[in-house]
Design an enzyme around this catalytic site. Structure first.
Site, PDB file in Angstrom:
ATOM      1  N   ASP A  60      39.189  50.341  42.565  1.00 29.24           N
ATOM      2  CA  ASP A  60      38.425  51.400  41.906  1.00 29.24           C
ATOM      3  C   ASP A  60      39.172  51.811  40.645  1.00 29.24           C
ATOM      4  OD1 ASP A  60      40.460  52.836  43.220  1.00 29.24           O
ATOM      5  OD2 ASP A  60      39.152  54.497  43.756  1.00 29.24           O
ATOM      6  N   TYR A  62      41.305  53.623  37.557  1.00 33.35           N
ATOM      7  CA  TYR A  62      42.458  54.525  37.493  1.00 33.35           C
ATOM      8  C   TYR A  62      41.948  55.962  37.532  1.00 33.35           C
ATOM      9  CZ  TYR A  62      45.208  50.497  35.816  1.00 33.35           C
ATOM     10  OH  TYR A  62      45.847  49.294  35.690  1.00 33.35           O
ATOM     11  N   PHE A  73      41.823  47.260  35.856  1.00 29.86           N
ATOM     12  CA  PHE A  73      43.240  47.145  35.467  1.00 29.86           C
ATOM     13  C   PHE A  73      43.558  47.575  34.031  1.00 29.86           C
ATOM     14  CE2 PHE A  73      42.694  44.083  38.950  1.00 29.86           C
ATOM     15  CZ  PHE A  73      43.597  44.631  39.852  1.00 29.86           C
ATOM     16  N   HIS A 183      47.754  42.414  45.887  1.00 27.50           N
ATOM     17  CA  HIS A 183      47.460  43.281  44.744  1.00 27.50           C
ATOM     18  C   HIS A 183      48.707  43.442  43.870  1.00 27.50           C
ATOM     19  CE1 HIS A 183      46.174  46.931  42.600  1.00 27.50           C
ATOM     20  NE2 HIS A 183      44.954  46.557  42.897  1.00 27.50           N
TER      21      HIS A 183
END
Length: 216
Positions: A60, A62, A73, A183
């Site tokens: 999801d 930031y 990202f 991740h």
């Protein structure tokens, strides 16, 4: 082939999306939500369907002020790189032997180069990660992934972290390429994100199928 606008408009006619939209409007009015409403679909705007080569799936957005810009990202160039982005840049340098062209953390150039940067959930409340989990975004992004899987060929799906890797189930591996790793978050990056070499692997696949490699 349809445009993203047509694909998204079809989703918007469905009951789940109408509920999602109503809830989102309420939350944008009563809480601080990222990204800004006009940037929710930024990834689709910058990566037209006919240019699509790679999908990088995040979880999801930031949840800090000014960070989310509608790409997984990525952050605007004047924002300090979050830890996950720092680790992505480290892996690029280690994998390719040179610095990323996106040292400032703004991945717009990747998007314009055919990399669809989407999260499984497209909005979030400030300082509350996963706060928009189960509002309906997961249905939307699953349907987007299914559309790509069914209507495109030789797309490279880069899936980082357990929630992203689960999406493998809705991707036709006989037509597409799937790369998985932990991740890039500091909590999991040392379990195999570092050393995954996804950037060179992606470019090698693109060369094999006669497409231009990505300038990472």
């Amino acid at each position: 082939m349809k445009t993203w606008e047509e694909v998204i408009n079809e989703e918007k006619q469905k009951n789940y999306y109408k509920k999602l939209e109503k809830e989102l409007d309420k939350r944008y009015e009563t809480t601080v939500v990222f990204p800004p409403q006009d940037k929710i679909f930024n990834a689709f705007t910058k990566t037209p369907l006919e240019n699509l080569k790679v999908v990088i799936l995040g979880q999801d957005p930031y949840h800090g002020f000014g960070q989310a810009q509608g790409f997984s990202f990525s952050t605007p160039k004047d924002i300090k790189n979050p830890p996950s982005m720092q680790n992505i840049l480290k892996e690029i340098k280690s994998d390719l032997g040179k610095e990323s062209i996106c040292l400032d953390g703004d991945l717009t150039s990747w998007a314009e180069n055919g990399v669809l940067l989407i999260n499984a959930i497209l909005t979030v409340e400030e300082a509350k990660p996963k706060s928009h989990h189960k509002l309906g975004w997961e249905i939307f992004t699953d349907n987007i992934i299914k559309y790509i899987s069914q209507n495109c060929e030789d797309i490279i799906f880069i899936l980082w972290g357990a929630p992203a890797i689960l999406k493998s189930k809705i991707i036709d591996e006989s037509k597409h390429h799937i790369l998985t790793a932990p991740h890039p978050s500091p909590l999991s990056s040392y379990r195999g994100f570092f050393g995954c070499k996804h950037f060179s692997k992606t470019n090698n696949i693109l060369k094999t199928i006669g497409k231009e490699p990505i300038l990472w």
